[in-house]
Motif scaffolding. Structure first.
Motif, PDB file in Angstrom:
ATOM      1  N   PHE A  96       0.847  -1.206   0.000  1.00 28.68           N
ATOM      2  CA  PHE A  96       0.000   0.000   0.000  1.00 28.68           C
ATOM      3  C   PHE A  96       0.884   1.260   0.000  1.00 28.68           C
ATOM      4  O   PHE A  96       0.923   2.009   0.984  1.00 28.68           O
ATOM      5  CB  PHE A  96      -0.913   0.014   1.232  1.00 28.68           C
ATOM      6  N   PRO A  97       1.617   1.502  -1.077  1.00 33.24           N
ATOM      7  CA  PRO A  97       2.605   2.590  -1.067  1.00 33.24           C
ATOM      8  C   PRO A  97       2.020   3.971  -0.802  1.00 33.24           C
ATOM      9  O   PRO A  97       2.711   4.836  -0.252  1.00 33.24           O
ATOM     10  CB  PRO A  97       3.229   2.510  -2.470  1.00 33.24           C
ATOM     11  N   ASN A  98       0.760   4.184  -1.160  1.00 32.89           N
ATOM     12  CA  ASN A  98       0.152   5.506  -0.958  1.00 32.89           C
ATOM     13  C   ASN A  98      -0.725   5.575   0.294  1.00 32.89           C
ATOM     14  O   ASN A  98      -1.417   6.568   0.514  1.00 32.89           O
ATOM     15  CB  ASN A  98      -0.680   5.883  -2.189  1.00 32.89           C
ATOM     16  N   HIS A  99      -0.682   4.513   1.101  1.00 35.26           N
ATOM     17  CA  HIS A  99      -1.508   4.475   2.315  1.00 35.26           C
ATOM     18  C   HIS A  99      -0.752   3.907   3.509  1.00 35.26           C
ATOM     19  O   HIS A  99      -1.348   3.598   4.543  1.00 35.26           O
ATOM     20  CB  HIS A  99      -2.777   3.651   2.066  1.00 35.26           C
ATOM     21  N   PHE A 100       0.563   3.781   3.371  1.00 36.85           N
ATOM     22  CA  PHE A 100       1.398   3.283   4.459  1.00 36.85           C
ATOM     23  C   PHE A 100       2.723   4.037   4.379  1.00 36.85           C
ATOM     24  O   PHE A 100       3.373   4.050   3.334  1.00 36.85           O
ATOM     25  CB  PHE A 100       1.631   1.775   4.309  1.00 36.85           C
ATOM     26  N   TYR A 101       3.087   4.692   5.483  1.00 40.58           N
ATOM     27  CA  TYR A 101       4.228   5.603   5.460  1.00 40.58           C
ATOM     28  C   TYR A 101       5.208   5.261   6.576  1.00 40.58           C
ATOM     29  O   TYR A 101       4.824   4.771   7.635  1.00 40.58           O
ATOM     30  CB  TYR A 101       3.753   7.048   5.610  1.00 40.58           C
ATOM     31  N   MET A 102       6.487   5.547   6.326  1.00 42.36           N
ATOM     32  CA  MET A 102       7.541   5.272   7.296  1.00 42.36           C
ATOM     33  C   MET A 102       8.528   6.427   7.327  1.00 42.36           C
ATOM     34  O   MET A 102       9.019   6.861   6.282  1.00 42.36           O
ATOM     35  CB  MET A 102       8.268   3.970   6.943  1.00 42.36           C
ATOM     36  N   SER A 103       8.811   6.931   8.542  1.00 41.54           N
ATOM     37  CA  SER A 103       9.815   7.975   8.736  1.00 41.54           C
ATOM     38  C   SER A 103      11.074   7.367   9.332  1.00 41.54           C
ATOM     39  O   SER A 103      11.007   6.416  10.116  1.00 41.54           O
ATOM     40  CB  SER A 103       9.318   9.050   9.713  1.00 41.54           C
ATOM     41  N   ARG A 104      12.195   7.929   9.008  1.00 42.44           N
ATOM     42  CA  ARG A 104      13.461   7.479   9.599  1.00 42.44           C
ATOM     43  C   ARG A 104      13.555   7.927  11.057  1.00 42.44           C
ATOM     44  O   ARG A 104      13.178   9.039  11.400  1.00 42.44           O
ATOM     45  CB  ARG A 104      14.634   8.051   8.800  1.00 42.44           C
ATOM     46  N   GLY A 105      14.075   7.042  11.891  1.00 42.34           N
ATOM     47  CA  GLY A 105      14.375   7.388  13.279  1.00 42.34           C
ATOM     48  C   GLY A 105      15.873   7.406  13.504  1.00 42.34           C
ATOM     49  O   GLY A 105      16.661   7.035  12.617  1.00 42.34           O
TER      50      GLY A 105
END
Length: 491
Positions: free
Chosen positions: A286-295
């Motif tokens: 779900f590339p346009n509905h699941f997001y990840m930020s770097r920590g």
């Protein structure tokens, strides 16, 4: 928790209260044993106020600061302890630990070298010196052979066609090389039963996710429709079974149930491989509905110290560990929701003029620098008082309500969401409601007793709502099982 790091100068014995100081120290030691580190720190601080001339008070408080990852404060106190007694071995141990946590290997090595000279028969000290020395030499060697032109690209060296899927493998398989919902459900079941995804599929996921992230900006803009729910999760830290509980409570990710995971997916918890492949799988599905930020833990130094590097090498290969480093370098640094809410792992900046456009233009394909906006997005923390202060972690900065207000006004935002800190309730609302912390790893490291939380909001009003939960049982693999042996003095 006390944030005081500036101590009184050494004063004469006539002005100290040794008995009171010892009383506070004894009470602090008891709270430390119960892993109530904040209370222990407050009591050690009172002991220091009653008698600032005793090195052990600073060394003990340094150890407590190490436990809550305030590495900057830990370094300050350890240094103070050895200033008071230049032969106090435990002080040098503590300072080495703080320097290691900050990736300052050469400084740590000097302290271990001193300890081995002071205690030539101490096998533990010799072991730590040797391990630290290996790391220093390895870094020096890699620096010597590395140039901009010859730096290896691990992704280009992976040959998927040469990887054979054995007949006995019964785990999930990609369909025509693609992640499907069926694959994801089977993958999570595999992991719940402590199985392992075949290396060919694991490498394929990493190669595909790297290609995807390379095309993304450093700041991703996210649109949420008025009636749609959107969920923000904080640190997961390798706690796979608690991640599964989030999906039980809030539903699996889908096009109608979008998520943002806000960094620190790995390290400390010993199911980090399971967490990251689950998250990367949903990102590909779900590339346009699941997001990840770097920590801050999506970095080579943190991974080498806190377990992820060792876990990947144990479950797969050293080559895959290096590939993860390449992938992490391309993770977005922040997300802006409906042009109203900025989400980043750490916090705000040492400058008042940072704009969203500047964040968008950050060259993020690298290891986190020691200062500047990229560093601060990953490392900074809020403080209750106005203004700024040096970071308790030794990296980034601490920022007050006035800093938050200035940033929001400049960029026409409503509030910020960040993670990065354990909170007893899993979340904390600060800075007049304008700075929200969310932390999604309950009973962090099986010791902290905190709840986990996630935030849900709807596009029409962007009002945050909080769901909290307790930790769930997991297989008998302790946190930090794959961590660098040098960390044993901090555990």
């Amino acid at each position: 928790m006390s944030t005081e790091t500036q101590e009184k100068p050494i004063i004469s014995v006539n002005d100290v209260d040794e008995e009171l100081a010892e009383k506070y120290k004894s009470e602090a030691n008891e709270y430390f044993k119960k892993q109530d580190f904040d209370t222990a720190i407050d009591l050690y601080t009172k002991a220091i106020a009653a008698n600032p001339n005793v090195c052990i008070y600073y060394a003990n408080r340094s150890f407590a600061y190490l436990k809550i990852e305030c590495f900057g404060y830990a370094l300050h106190d350890a240094s103070r302890s050895v200033e008071l007694d230049k032969s106090y071995v435990k002080g040098f141990y503590r300072r080495a630990a703080a320097n290691m946590a900050l990736g300052k290997w050469k400084e740590a090595l000097k302290d271990y070298e001193f300890v081995t000279k002071m205690r030539p028969n101490d096998k533990d000290a010799k072991l730590k010196y040797n391990e630290c020395n290996k790391i220093v030499k390895k870094i020096a060697f890699e620096k010597a052979i590395s140039t901009e032109d010859n730096r290896k690209n691990i992704a280009d060296s992976i040959n998927l066609d040469a990887m054979t899927i054995e007949h006995e493998y019964e785990g999930p398989k990609l369909e025509n090389g693609k992640v499907t919902l069926k694959f994801m459900k089977e993958l999570m079941e595999l992991y719940k039963n402590q199985g392992k995804l075949h290396r060919k599929f694991a490498y394929k996921i990493l190669l595909d996710i790297k290609t995807y992230f390379m095309a993304q900006p450093s700041l991703v803009d996210v649109s949420i429709a008025d009636d749609n729910k959107f969920t923000v999760c904080g640190d997961i830290h390798g706690q796979f079974f608690d991640l599964m509980n989030v999906f039980e409570l809030n539903g699996l990710p889908s096009e109608t149930n979008p998520y943002l995971f806000n960094g620190d997916f790995v390290d400390r918890g010993s199911f980090s491989v399971e967490c990251i492949f689950t998250l990367f799988g949903f990102k590909l599905l779900f590339p346009n509905h699941f997001y990840m930020s770097r920590g801050n833990h999506e970095s080579a130094t943190m991974n080498q110290m806190y377990g992820f590097d060792g876990e990947v090498k144990s479950k797969y290969t050293a080559q895959m560990a290096d590939l993860f480093t390449e992938v992490y370098n391309w993770l977005p640094l922040a997300h802006c929701l409906n042009k109203r809410v900025l989400v980043m792992h750490g916090g705000l900046f040492s400058r008042d003029d940072v704009t969203l456009d500047e964040i968008r233009k950050i060259d993020r394909n690298r290891q986190p620098p020691e200062d500047g906006p990229m560093c601060e997005l990953l490392w900074s923390d809020p403080q209750p008082q106005d203004g700024r202060a040096p970071s308790k972690r030794g990296v980034g900065c601490q920022f007050g309500p006035d800093v938050t207000k200035t940033f929001l006004d400049l960029n026409k935002l409503d509030y910020v969401i960040r993670s990065h800190e354990v909170k007893n309730d899993g979340y904390e609302v600060a800075h007049d409601g304008k700075c929200i912390t969310v932390f999604s790893a309950p009973n962090y490291c099986d010791t902290m007793g905190n709840k986990g939380a996630f935030i849900t909001l709807k596009g029409q009003d962007m009002i945050p709502k909080y769901t909290t939960y307790e930790a769930v049982p997991h297989p008998n693999v302790k946190p930090m099982a794959y961590a660098n042996s040098l960390l044993s003095l901090m555990c």
